[in-house]
Design a protein around this motif. Structure first.
Motif, PDB file in Angstrom:
ATOM      1  N   ALA A  51      -4.692   6.266  -1.964  1.00 53.03           N
ATOM      2  CA  ALA A  51      -4.100   4.943  -1.719  1.00 53.03           C
ATOM      3  C   ALA A  51      -3.971   4.179  -3.031  1.00 53.03           C
ATOM      4  CB  ALA A  51      -4.967   4.154  -0.748  1.00 53.03           C
ATOM      5  N   ASN A 100      -2.959   0.346  -4.109  1.00 51.08           N
ATOM      6  CA  ASN A 100      -2.684  -0.992  -3.603  1.00 51.08           C
ATOM      7  C   ASN A 100      -2.190  -1.894  -4.718  1.00 51.08           C
ATOM      8  OD1 ASN A 100      -3.552  -0.495  -0.899  1.00 51.08           O
ATOM      9  ND2 ASN A 100      -5.643  -0.480  -1.667  1.00 51.08           N
ATOM     10  N   SER A 110       0.859  -1.186   0.000  1.00 53.32           N
ATOM     11  CA  SER A 110       0.000   0.000   0.000  1.00 53.32           C
ATOM     12  C   SER A 110       0.890   1.227   0.000  1.00 53.32           C
ATOM     13  CB  SER A 110      -0.892   0.021   1.243  1.00 53.32           C
ATOM     14  OG  SER A 110      -1.760  -1.080   1.235  1.00 53.32           O
ATOM     15  N   GLU A 111       0.642   2.086  -0.974  1.00 53.29           N
ATOM     16  CA  GLU A 111       1.390   3.341  -1.019  1.00 53.29           C
ATOM     17  C   GLU A 111       0.443   4.461  -1.417  1.00 53.29           C
ATOM     18  OE1 GLU A 111       4.315   3.973  -4.116  1.00 53.29           O
ATOM     19  OE2 GLU A 111       3.541   2.300  -5.244  1.00 53.29           O
ATOM     20  N   ARG A 112       0.927   5.660  -1.440  1.00 54.13           N
ATOM     21  CA  ARG A 112       0.123   6.827  -1.822  1.00 54.13           C
ATOM     22  C   ARG A 112       0.648   7.382  -3.144  1.00 54.13           C
ATOM     23  NH1 ARG A 112      -4.292   6.943   1.203  1.00 54.13           N
ATOM     24  NH2 ARG A 112      -3.852   6.328   3.335  1.00 54.13           N
TER      25      ARG A 112
END
Length: 182
Positions: free
Chosen positions: A87, A89, A79-81
């Motif tokens: 978000a 995924n 999970s990152e931005r």
């Protein structure tokens, strides 16, 4: 008197060697698909949180219990931005094939040898991110796979439903649930 003494020592030595040899011959059937009970948290890339679950697909050699083939795989959740904070995924599956055998010196220690040319990495998610994540997933996967090259104190418990193992001399103990056959 000396002759009786020698015979009794020889008899005891023979009995001890029979007991020793029969206790060393206990081969356990590790075959099946085993999934780790708990995910492992890792940091990947530029400080991004991820986790993976390891699966071992252990098959016995047709002729001898105590050796065979293994497929080692990790399923990743990342999970990152993105640049505006949404978000993003990703999931990934990494796998490799290898062989396994019991250690000659200790029957509950398992030696796994992986064929690095069989490593396969599949990343699913935002297509722009997939290509950039593949090398990072492979790096983490290779590190995890290396830990499994020598597995200590491997035991099948709970009527064949649970596999426990250690590596790094008991610094890490893992538990796996049997997925197949049920």
């Amino acid at each position: 008197v000396m002759n009786k003494y020698i015979k009794s020592i020889a008899g005891m030595a023979a009995l001890c060697s029979i007991v020793f040899l029969s206790s060393c011959d206990k081969k356990v059937d590790y075959s099946g698909v085993w999934e780790a009970r708990t995910p492992v948290d890792v940091t990947v890339g530029q400080g991004i949180a991820a986790s993976y679950v390891t699966t071992l697909d252990i098959q016995n050699d047709q002729n001898t219990l105590g050796s065979g083939v293994v497929r080692f795989s990790d399923k990743y959740n990342i999970s990152e931005r993105d640049s505006v904070g949404n978000a993003v995924n990703l999931t990934a599956m990494a796998s490799a094939d290898g062989t396994w055998q019991t250690d000659i010196d200790d029957a509950d220690d398992i030696l796994m040898k992986f064929d690095y040319s069989t490593i396969k990495i599949d990343v699913n998610g935002d297509s722009a991110k997939v290509a950039s994540w593949k090398p990072e997933i492979e790096r983490v996967f290779r590190q995890n796979m290396t830990k499994f090259s020598v597995v200590e104190d491997m035991e099948v418990k709970d009527n064949g439903k649970l596999l426990s193992l250690e590596f790094d001399h008991q610094d890490m103990k893992l538990f796996f649930d049997r997925v197949e056959p049920k």
